[in-house]
Design a protein around this motif. Sequence first.
Motif, PDB file in Angstrom:
ATOM      1  N   ASP A  63       0.859  -1.188   0.000  1.00  0.00           N
ATOM      2  CA  ASP A  63       0.000   0.000   0.000  1.00  0.00           C
ATOM      3  C   ASP A  63       0.894   1.236   0.000  1.00  0.00           C
ATOM      4  OD1 ASP A  63      -1.713   2.104   0.554  1.00  0.00           O
ATOM      5  OD2 ASP A  63      -2.937   0.941   1.957  1.00  0.00           O
ATOM      6  N   HIS A 115       0.359   4.376  -0.672  1.00  0.00           N
ATOM      7  CA  HIS A 115      -0.170   5.577  -0.035  1.00  0.00           C
ATOM      8  C   HIS A 115      -0.076   5.491   1.480  1.00  0.00           C
ATOM      9  CE1 HIS A 115      -3.108   8.822   0.864  1.00  0.00           C
ATOM     10  NE2 HIS A 115      -2.643   9.335  -0.258  1.00  0.00           N
ATOM     11  N   ALA A 116      -0.371   4.325   2.015  1.00  0.00           N
ATOM     12  CA  ALA A 116      -0.287   4.151   3.470  1.00  0.00           C
ATOM     13  C   ALA A 116       1.157   4.270   3.943  1.00  0.00           C
ATOM     14  CB  ALA A 116      -0.867   2.801   3.877  1.00  0.00           C
ATOM     15  N   THR A 125       2.144   7.838   3.885  1.00  0.00           N
ATOM     16  CA  THR A 125       1.511   8.515   5.020  1.00  0.00           C
ATOM     17  C   THR A 125       2.258   8.222   6.310  1.00  0.00           C
ATOM     18  OG1 THR A 125      -0.653   8.383   3.931  1.00  0.00           O
ATOM     19  CG2 THR A 125      -0.642   8.814   6.299  1.00  0.00           C
ATOM     20  N   LEU A 126       2.667   6.965   6.469  1.00  0.00           N
ATOM     21  CA  LEU A 126       3.406   6.586   7.671  1.00  0.00           C
ATOM     22  C   LEU A 126       4.709   7.384   7.799  1.00  0.00           C
ATOM     23  CD1 LEU A 126       4.198   4.803  10.097  1.00  0.00           C
ATOM     24  CD2 LEU A 126       5.086   3.137   8.451  1.00  0.00           C
ATOM     25  N   SER A 182      10.287  -1.084   9.408  1.00  0.00           N
ATOM     26  CA  SER A 182       8.949  -1.432   8.920  1.00  0.00           C
ATOM     27  C   SER A 182       8.839  -1.219   7.411  1.00  0.00           C
ATOM     28  CB  SER A 182       7.890  -0.616   9.656  1.00  0.00           C
ATOM     29  OG  SER A 182       7.904   0.729   9.234  1.00  0.00           O
ATOM     30  N   ALA A 242      -6.422   6.769   5.027  1.00  0.00           N
ATOM     31  CA  ALA A 242      -4.974   6.675   4.805  1.00  0.00           C
ATOM     32  C   ALA A 242      -4.242   6.605   6.142  1.00  0.00           C
ATOM     33  CB  ALA A 242      -4.495   7.875   3.988  1.00  0.00           C
ATOM     34  N   LEU A 243      -4.664   7.414   7.093  1.00  0.00           N
ATOM     35  CA  LEU A 243      -4.004   7.411   8.395  1.00  0.00           C
ATOM     36  C   LEU A 243      -4.258   6.103   9.135  1.00  0.00           C
ATOM     37  CD1 LEU A 243      -4.705  11.132   9.366  1.00  0.00           C
ATOM     38  CD2 LEU A 243      -2.439  10.084   9.126  1.00  0.00           C
ATOM     39  N   ARG A 261      -4.580   3.193   7.756  1.00  0.00           N
ATOM     40  CA  ARG A 261      -3.696   2.179   7.181  1.00  0.00           C
ATOM     41  C   ARG A 261      -2.251   2.423   7.609  1.00  0.00           C
ATOM     42  NH1 ARG A 261      -6.572   3.528   2.442  1.00  0.00           N
ATOM     43  NH2 ARG A 261      -4.648   4.025   1.326  1.00  0.00           N
ATOM     44  N   ALA A 262      -1.906   3.703   7.783  1.00  0.00           N
ATOM     45  CA  ALA A 262      -0.560   4.020   8.268  1.00  0.00           C
ATOM     46  C   ALA A 262      -0.377   3.517   9.701  1.00  0.00           C
ATOM     47  CB  ALA A 262      -0.312   5.526   8.189  1.00  0.00           C
ATOM     48  N   LEU A 283       0.417  -0.103   9.609  1.00  0.00           N
ATOM     49  CA  LEU A 283       1.825  -0.325   9.265  1.00  0.00           C
ATOM     50  C   LEU A 283       2.724  -0.023  10.459  1.00  0.00           C
ATOM     51  CD1 LEU A 283       1.933   1.245   5.675  1.00  0.00           C
ATOM     52  CD2 LEU A 283       2.001  -1.198   6.287  1.00  0.00           C
ATOM     53  N   ALA A 284       2.406   1.057  11.165  1.00  0.00           N
ATOM     54  CA  ALA A 284       3.228   1.420  12.319  1.00  0.00           C
ATOM     55  C   ALA A 284       3.171   0.330  13.384  1.00  0.00           C
ATOM     56  CB  ALA A 284       2.758   2.753  12.897  1.00  0.00           C
TER      57      ALA A 284
END
Lengths: 204, 204
Positions: free
Chosen positions: A157, A159-160, A163-164, A195, B184-185, B187-188, B191-192
């Motif tokens: 992803d 975009h994700a 964003t992270l 990550s 989006a946040l 999904r971020a 990931l985090a």
Amino acid sequence: MARTGRPRGFDRDAALDAAMHLFWEHGFEPTTLNMLKEAMGGISPTSFYAAFGSKEALFREVVERYRVTHGSVTDILRDESLPPREVVETCLRRSVAMQTDASHPIGCLVTQAATNCGPENQFAAEVLSAERRANFDAIFKQVERDIASGHMPPDTDAHANATLFSTFMVGIATSARDGASREALERAVSLAMASWSVCQPTEK
Amino acid sequence: MARTGRPRGFDRDAALDAAMHLFWEHGFEPTTLNMLKEAMGGISPTSFYAAFGSKEALFREVVERYRVTHGSVTDILRDESLPPREVVETCLRRSVAMQTDASHPIGCLVTQAATNCGPENQFAAEVLSAERRANFDAIFKQVERDIASGHMPPDTDAHANATLFSTFMVGIATSARDGASREALERAVSLAMASWSVCQPTEK
DNA sequence: TCCATTATGTATCGCTCGATACGGAATTAG
DNA sequence: CTAATTCCGTATCGAGCGATACATAATGGA
């Protein structure tokens, strides 16, 4: 350029630097003309307006100055030859080192100098927001490039991920101002970069 | 309490809410007495000062109000019974949901309402910075608890992990204001949280 | 030398800031 | 009723804001 007329009695370049430090530390609105004039060596209002036009014009010039000096730590985000992961990691490490450097205000001018703006000064917020969004876009493209090159899995992803890393990057400014040390932020960057997902290495 | 005398002609609670929204959107300094009085239903300066004391006192009251309403998304960080990883993830998800909710200003009052303060208003910056540092400390303790409970490896760098998640959390405010969507946040955040390291499961 | 040009210093401008003075209005207690 | 109390409306305070007017000083070119 100025070939005739009375020469300027102060160093415009040094004055611009002084203005950058003030805007960096206090932000656009709390930085007053008196503070600016004082930091520029006690110049008169006439000299100020002759040299810079207005507080708004000075701020725009300061942002451009910041972009090509301390803010250039994000320039690497536009690189298309280095490995994307290295690009992002280097950008984060340079940001941390720059923002925690005690030789200038802690934090980031682009992230923090126009957070609290009245309705009549929205231009400042927009100028800086545009800079930040450009950085996000650059990170996004780096992630896409890493996927295309086969390092990140194809189903990543993008975009994700952008964003992270973008969110972490803008967060550095607040953390640094709240007292986070360079060392702590460096180690946090290491954890963040862990990550950055990679394709499972094929069994040998 | 007020048992005698002329009754107040406006809703103090609603006025406090209106002030919170203004400080949230514009920050402490750009929010003027005129804006506040207007948002409170066009009350007079006398009524304002009788009810709130001063702009500074009102701000302190607003911060406390925010802390127990929208800002309560971080309360879970003080929980010592839930699994620490779940605590931090829930806090991040609630923060994202709250800060991107269009029913109030985008972003976070604690993170953004006193970023640009002149020297005479440093109290505001300090009040909010203290709140943020308290959140960092709470995250730090959650990481320590996760290590102690055997989930995170014993050699985990608790301070670096706390810096990572705290920095990401304060970054949400800026990203949200720059246009990052809730999705989006979210999904971020996923990931985090994937970087919340765990002990390698023992081979079965 | 004279002038166009550019910068300077002093004294302000109009405006808005946060905050107050002062007299009057609305309520309760006795 | 009167008195005490609390709040309200209007007018304004002193200070600081960004910006300007106006006369003067210093330079290069003709």
